[in-house]
Enzyme design. Structure first.
Site, PDB file in Angstrom:
ATOM      1  N   CYS A   2       0.866  -1.178   0.000  1.00 31.67           N
ATOM      2  CA  CYS A   2       0.000   0.000   0.000  1.00 31.67           C
ATOM      3  C   CYS A   2       0.900   1.224   0.000  1.00 31.67           C
ATOM      4  O   CYS A   2       2.121   1.116   0.035  1.00 31.67           O
ATOM      5  CB  CYS A   2      -0.849   0.016   1.266  1.00 31.67           C
ATOM      6  SG  CYS A   2      -1.765  -1.489   1.508  1.00 31.67           S
ATOM      7  N   ARG A  27       1.400   1.876  -6.043  1.00 35.12           N
ATOM      8  CA  ARG A  27       1.545   0.842  -5.009  1.00 35.12           C
ATOM      9  C   ARG A  27       0.219   0.193  -4.645  1.00 35.12           C
ATOM     10  O   ARG A  27       0.182  -0.813  -3.921  1.00 35.12           O
ATOM     11  CB  ARG A  27       2.197   1.428  -3.754  1.00 35.12           C
ATOM     12  CG  ARG A  27       3.610   1.927  -3.942  1.00 35.12           C
ATOM     13  CD  ARG A  27       4.154   2.560  -2.658  1.00 35.12           C
ATOM     14  NE  ARG A  27       4.216   1.603  -1.577  1.00 35.12           N
ATOM     15  CZ  ARG A  27       5.236   0.754  -1.414  1.00 35.12           C
ATOM     16  NH1 ARG A  27       6.217   0.741  -2.300  1.00 35.12           N
ATOM     17  NH2 ARG A  27       5.251  -0.093  -0.420  1.00 35.12           N
ATOM     18  N   TRP A  77      -3.856  -1.738  -1.222  1.00 34.67           N
ATOM     19  CA  TRP A  77      -3.816  -2.927  -2.087  1.00 34.67           C
ATOM     20  C   TRP A  77      -4.196  -4.078  -1.184  1.00 34.67           C
ATOM     21  O   TRP A  77      -3.419  -4.488  -0.335  1.00 34.67           O
ATOM     22  CB  TRP A  77      -2.424  -3.118  -2.667  1.00 34.67           C
ATOM     23  CG  TRP A  77      -2.373  -4.181  -3.727  1.00 34.67           C
ATOM     24  CD1 TRP A  77      -1.921  -5.467  -3.563  1.00 34.67           C
ATOM     25  CD2 TRP A  77      -2.817  -4.083  -5.081  1.00 34.67           C
ATOM     26  NE1 TRP A  77      -2.065  -6.149  -4.740  1.00 34.67           N
ATOM     27  CE2 TRP A  77      -2.599  -5.337  -5.693  1.00 34.67           C
ATOM     28  CE3 TRP A  77      -3.360  -3.061  -5.830  1.00 34.67           C
ATOM     29  CZ2 TRP A  77      -2.921  -5.592  -7.016  1.00 34.67           C
ATOM     30  CZ3 TRP A  77      -3.677  -3.307  -7.153  1.00 34.67           C
ATOM     31  CH2 TRP A  77      -3.461  -4.564  -7.747  1.00 34.67           C
ATOM     32  N   ASN A 101       0.917  -0.105   6.373  1.00 29.20           N
ATOM     33  CA  ASN A 101       1.310  -0.861   5.183  1.00 29.20           C
ATOM     34  C   ASN A 101       1.995  -2.122   5.678  1.00 29.20           C
ATOM     35  O   ASN A 101       2.915  -2.058   6.483  1.00 29.20           O
ATOM     36  CB  ASN A 101       2.289  -0.027   4.326  1.00 29.20           C
ATOM     37  CG  ASN A 101       2.695  -0.779   3.068  1.00 29.20           C
ATOM     38  OD1 ASN A 101       2.088  -1.791   2.728  1.00 29.20           O
ATOM     39  ND2 ASN A 101       3.712  -0.285   2.394  1.00 29.20           N
ATOM     40  N   GLY A 102       1.519  -3.282   5.233  1.00 27.96           N
ATOM     41  CA  GLY A 102       2.111  -4.559   5.649  1.00 27.96           C
ATOM     42  C   GLY A 102       1.027  -5.540   6.036  1.00 27.96           C
ATOM     43  O   GLY A 102      -0.130  -5.396   5.643  1.00 27.96           O
ATOM     44  N   GLU A 478       8.441 -20.695 -19.235  1.00 29.63           N
ATOM     45  CA  GLU A 478       8.356 -19.320 -18.718  1.00 29.63           C
ATOM     46  C   GLU A 478       9.569 -18.512 -19.166  1.00 29.63           C
ATOM     47  O   GLU A 478       9.435 -17.355 -19.575  1.00 29.63           O
ATOM     48  CB  GLU A 478       8.235 -19.350 -17.194  1.00 29.63           C
ATOM     49  CG  GLU A 478       8.239 -18.013 -16.501  1.00 29.63           C
ATOM     50  CD  GLU A 478       7.145 -17.053 -16.966  1.00 29.63           C
ATOM     51  OE1 GLU A 478       6.200 -17.486 -17.655  1.00 29.63           O
ATOM     52  OE2 GLU A 478       7.261 -15.848 -16.661  1.00 29.63           O
ATOM     53  N   LYS A 482       9.338 -15.104 -21.398  1.00 32.22           N
ATOM     54  CA  LYS A 482       9.941 -13.823 -20.966  1.00 32.22           C
ATOM     55  C   LYS A 482      10.810 -13.257 -22.082  1.00 32.22           C
ATOM     56  O   LYS A 482      10.727 -12.084 -22.418  1.00 32.22           O
ATOM     57  CB  LYS A 482      10.775 -14.030 -19.701  1.00 32.22           C
ATOM     58  CG  LYS A 482       9.976 -14.237 -18.440  1.00 32.22           C
ATOM     59  CD  LYS A 482       9.323 -12.998 -17.916  1.00 32.22           C
ATOM     60  CE  LYS A 482       7.870 -12.786 -18.086  1.00 32.22           C
ATOM     61  NZ  LYS A 482       6.864 -13.725 -18.127  1.00 32.22           N
ATOM     62  N   GLU A 485       8.610 -12.100 -25.144  1.00 31.71           N
ATOM     63  CA  GLU A 485       7.683 -10.965 -25.031  1.00 31.71           C
ATOM     64  C   GLU A 485       8.387  -9.640 -24.810  1.00 31.71           C
ATOM     65  O   GLU A 485       7.798  -8.593 -25.072  1.00 31.71           O
ATOM     66  CB  GLU A 485       6.628 -11.220 -23.965  1.00 31.71           C
ATOM     67  CG  GLU A 485       7.092 -11.374 -22.560  1.00 31.71           C
ATOM     68  CD  GLU A 485       5.900 -11.585 -21.609  1.00 31.71           C
ATOM     69  OE1 GLU A 485       4.808 -11.074 -21.880  1.00 31.71           O
ATOM     70  OE2 GLU A 485       6.085 -12.253 -20.595  1.00 31.71           O
ATOM     71  N   HIS A 501      12.913 -36.215 -30.350  1.00 30.21           N
ATOM     72  CA  HIS A 501      11.659 -36.499 -31.072  1.00 30.21           C
ATOM     73  C   HIS A 501      11.365 -35.451 -32.129  1.00 30.21           C
ATOM     74  O   HIS A 501      10.212 -35.195 -32.451  1.00 30.21           O
ATOM     75  CB  HIS A 501      10.514 -36.612 -30.056  1.00 30.21           C
ATOM     76  CG  HIS A 501      10.727 -37.699 -29.064  1.00 30.21           C
ATOM     77  ND1 HIS A 501      10.621 -39.038 -29.378  1.00 30.21           N
ATOM     78  CD2 HIS A 501      11.126 -37.661 -27.767  1.00 30.21           C
ATOM     79  CE1 HIS A 501      10.905 -39.772 -28.311  1.00 30.21           C
ATOM     80  NE2 HIS A 501      11.219 -38.965 -27.317  1.00 30.21           N
ATOM     81  N   LYS A 597      -1.223  -5.548 -20.281  1.00 32.12           N
ATOM     82  CA  LYS A 597      -1.030  -6.177 -18.968  1.00 32.12           C
ATOM     83  C   LYS A 597      -2.171  -7.146 -18.662  1.00 32.12           C
ATOM     84  O   LYS A 597      -1.962  -8.175 -18.066  1.00 32.12           O
ATOM     85  CB  LYS A 597      -0.956  -5.104 -17.871  1.00 32.12           C
ATOM     86  CG  LYS A 597      -0.638  -5.659 -16.492  1.00 32.12           C
ATOM     87  CD  LYS A 597       0.686  -6.392 -16.462  1.00 32.12           C
ATOM     88  CE  LYS A 597       0.952  -7.128 -15.172  1.00 32.12           C
ATOM     89  NZ  LYS A 597       2.085  -8.052 -15.250  1.00 32.12           N
TER      90      LYS A 597
HETATM   91  C1  AGP Z   1       3.102 -12.868 -18.884  1.00 33.79           C
HETATM   92  O1  AGP Z   1       4.378 -12.238 -18.834  1.00 33.79           O
HETATM   93  C2  AGP Z   1       2.145 -12.146 -19.806  1.00 33.79           C
HETATM   94  N1  AGP Z   1       1.972 -10.832 -19.358  1.00 33.79           N
HETATM   95  C3  AGP Z   1       0.866 -12.947 -20.044  1.00 33.79           C
HETATM   96  O2  AGP Z   1       1.212 -14.226 -20.540  1.00 33.79           O
HETATM   97  C4  AGP Z   1      -0.056 -13.159 -18.831  1.00 33.79           C
HETATM   98  O3  AGP Z   1       0.545 -14.065 -17.922  1.00 33.79           O
HETATM   99  C5  AGP Z   1      -1.383 -13.752 -19.326  1.00 33.79           C
HETATM  100  O4  AGP Z   1      -1.991 -12.807 -20.178  1.00 33.79           O
HETATM  101  C6  AGP Z   1      -2.334 -14.111 -18.181  1.00 33.79           C
HETATM  102  O5  AGP Z   1      -2.659 -12.956 -17.466  1.00 33.79           O
HETATM  103  P1  AGP Z   1      -3.338 -13.131 -16.010  1.00 33.79           P
HETATM  104  O6  AGP Z   1      -2.332 -13.837 -15.171  1.00 33.79           O
HETATM  105  O7  AGP Z   1      -3.604 -11.741 -15.544  1.00 33.79           O
HETATM  106  O8  AGP Z   1      -4.576 -13.949 -16.183  1.00 33.79           O
END
Ligand code: AGP
Length: 602
Positions: A2, A27, A77, A101-102, A478, A482, A485, A501, A597
């Protein structure tokens, strides 16, 4: 996570608090509030939602009666208690006001004791115990400083606190533990300012104390009294944007470095001695669960895939992992004995939300593991476990994935114990490893420096394989995501046993292989797969605690007692590596092209 602010001075206190909260909105912003007081009056304004709602509401205040006032403010938050006006800070007692906050880890015991002593609680938050504890001690000793110190001494967990009281309308008490807080001397004579970080203070102050854990005190016009000597005065940075990122170049970099702290928040109150506790699941009949469906998208799908190994291995529960956009249209088999777990940072991803609706409609028990309280998914699911990662600004998910994985590991142990599918000794070993995670997530300078240098060599890569086995296969996925993207380079994640394979046909000197080679999980098997790639001239970057002479590049991680600690250790390397490649390419790390996002469209 927060944001808190405080002000003592001759300016319009309401405006100073609002300006400060706006600088801290990154935050948290699910609710906000201020309390402003002078010897004659106290005004409290709290709202659900963003600071802009608070700005509207304070228009109703009569500022003429609030001259020479002091004040505290908060933007929230949620970690305990739904986002609501009632749960918004400041929290009120009979004559005192607090922002925090915490996470107060022992708030339940304190609340029961205080209610027995006649204190009336109106919110569901942990924070409210602070103000009642202070008043309980003040009524006993009639001394605010002693009452404040005593109240603080009974709290466990993480808490940065600002408290003011009608009995001393010129004083603000402060204390810092776990969550950050700074106190500053204003540029205007005699002013004192408080904030969670230094961003809101830039331009208003020059001299600041970045409070250390355990340091508290009391401030009044022209005077700051510290209760201990361990503090030093510093100079404030000059750029706000720089300050909001706490000096990091991008929010993503900041959020990678925050993982150690948020992992601590994530486990707070959930590891009790040798038990895992999820109060959120008190009403879930775990014995009736015969199968688990994990459903998510993107990075959240990777934590789901990782969890499938743990649920089957530790809890002996059958698991099916679903990509939400596929699940929605496959006419899936949905049995009432299945627990449906949606995993989502935002709680708004369209495909995952629709999948959750399908499961609920079919009568399955539903649980969401989410980072945003009051989101569509947390409001819809039967049960919700918050990851407590704080706001994640970088589009590329880092601390959300980290805390999802942590929650899922704890959840697998929680189920294992209830179903009596784990021995006491094994559970203790797992919990001992869990306790090591925050320390494991500390970013080592030598690792960051190594990744920075490697990025120079890999930024023109034509193709990357990320390979691993067991839970390191989802981690490889993952790592590949990373890199894709934020650097826009082509990368694929594979189980390392899959190379022969087909994929190994791509092996040549143009192919970079990032090999995840943990010591505690199928090391020899993975090593032989990497040797096959090296024999066909792929450039090998090995990430391992064990020296590997066939690697063209080698990132040495620490030896760990448990493969899941190696999981988090290698996660940091993958995140930092993709960050440094993207920075070298000059990309916008926080807002990569074509991405958002939260994907709220199909
Ligand atoms: C991950 O780095 C991406 N931003 C994307 O794959 C994300 O994880 C995906 O869109 C799912 O989003 P969510 O976790 O908010 O459901």
């Amino acid at each position: 996570m927060c944001g808190i602010v405080g002000y003592i001075g001759s300016k319009d206190c309401v405006d100073v608090l609002l300006d400060g909260l706006k600088e801290l909105e990154y935050r948290g912003y699910d609710s906000a509030g201020i309390a402003v007081m002078n010897a004659e009056h106290i005004s409290v304004c709290k709202v659900l939602g963003k600071i802009s709602n608070l700005e509207k509401k304070v228009q109703t205040l009569d500022r003429s009666i609030l001259k020479n006032a002091i004040g505290i403010g908060h933007t929230r938050w949620a970690t305990h208690g739904k986002p609501s006006e009632l749960n918004a800070h400041p929290h009120l007692g009979e004559f005192s006001y607090v922002v925090h906050n915490g996470i107060i880890e022992n708030y339940k015991e304190l609340k029961i004791d205080l209610e027995e002593k006649g204190h009336k609680f109106i919110s569901q938050t942990d924070t409210e115990v602070i103000v009642h504890l202070f008043e309980e001690y003040y009524n006993l000793c009639n001394n605010t400083k002693e009452a404040f110190k005593k109240a603080i001494s009974h709290l466990e967990g993480a808490f940065s606190v600002l408290l003011m009281s009608k009995v001393e309308p010129e004083n603000i008490y402060f204390f810092k533990k776990g969550s950050p807080m700074v106190v500053a001397k204003g540029k205007v004579k005699n002013e004192v300012l408080f904030a969670s970080t230094d961003a809101p203070l830039i331009g208003l102050a020059e001299d600041v104390v970045y409070l250390e854990d355990g340091v508290g005190g009391v401030a009044r016009l022209g005077n700051i009294e510290f209760f201990s000597k361990d503090y030093t005065w510093s100079k404030l940075p000059t750029s706000k944007a720089y300050a909001q990122k706490d000096g990091y170049r991008f929010f993503m970099e900041k959020e990678i470095y925050e993982q150690s702290d948020v992992a601590g928040d994530c486990t707070l109150g959930r590891i009790h001695g040798e038990k895992i506790i999820f109060d959120e699941l008190a009403k879930l009949d775990v014995d009736s669960i015969k199968e688990i469906k994990l459903c998510a998208c993107g990075t959240s799908y990777h934590s789901a895939l990782m969890a499938s190994y743990l649920f089957e291995r530790l809890a002996k529960i059958g698991v099916k992992v679903e990509i939400a956009s596929e699940f929605r249209y496959k006419n899936p088999l949905l049995l009432k004995s299945t627990l449906f777990i949606a995993i989502s940072q935002s709680g708004e991803t369209a495909d995952t939300l629709e999948a959750l609706k399908m499961a609920k409609k079919a009568g399955l028990k539903t649980l969401v593991i989410c980072n945003v309280d009051n989101s569509s998914m947390t409001r819809l699911a039967d049960f919700c476990i918050l990851t407590r990662a704080g706001i994640e600004k970088g589009v590329a998910s880092t601390k959300a994935f980290c805390t999802q994985s942590l929650v899922l590991w704890m959840l697998s142990l929680y189920f294992a114990e209830i179903k009596k599918n784990i021995s006491k000794e094994k559970l203790q070993d797992e919990i001992s490893a869990l306790r090591e995670v925050p320390k494991t997530l500390l970013v080592k300078t030598k690792i960051h420096e190594k990744c920075r240098r490697l990025a120079k060599r890999y930024l023109h890569g034509h193709g990357f394989f990320f390979i691993g086995r067991d839970v390191f296969y989802p981690l490889a996925l993952e790592g590949a995501l990373k890199l894709k993207e934020i650097s826009y380079l082509h990368a694929e994640g594979y189980p390392s046993g899959e190379m022969k394979h087909g994929p190994i046909a791509l092996a040549d000197k143009e192919l970079f292989t990032i090999a995840l080679m943990p010591k505690n999980m199928l090391y020899t098997k993975t090593k032989s797969n990497v040797e096959e790639l090296s024999a066909r001239d792929s450039t090998i970057c090995a990430i391992s605690p064990l020296e590997f002479d066939l690697a063209d590049d080698f990132i040495k991680t620490d030896e760990k007692s448990h493969y899941m600690l190696e999981f988090f250790d290698i996660l940091i390397v993958l995140q930092i590596f993709s960050l440094e490649v993207s920075i070298r390419l000059g990309n916008d790390v926080d807002m990569p092209r074509n991405l958002a996002k939260s994907v709220t469209v199909e």
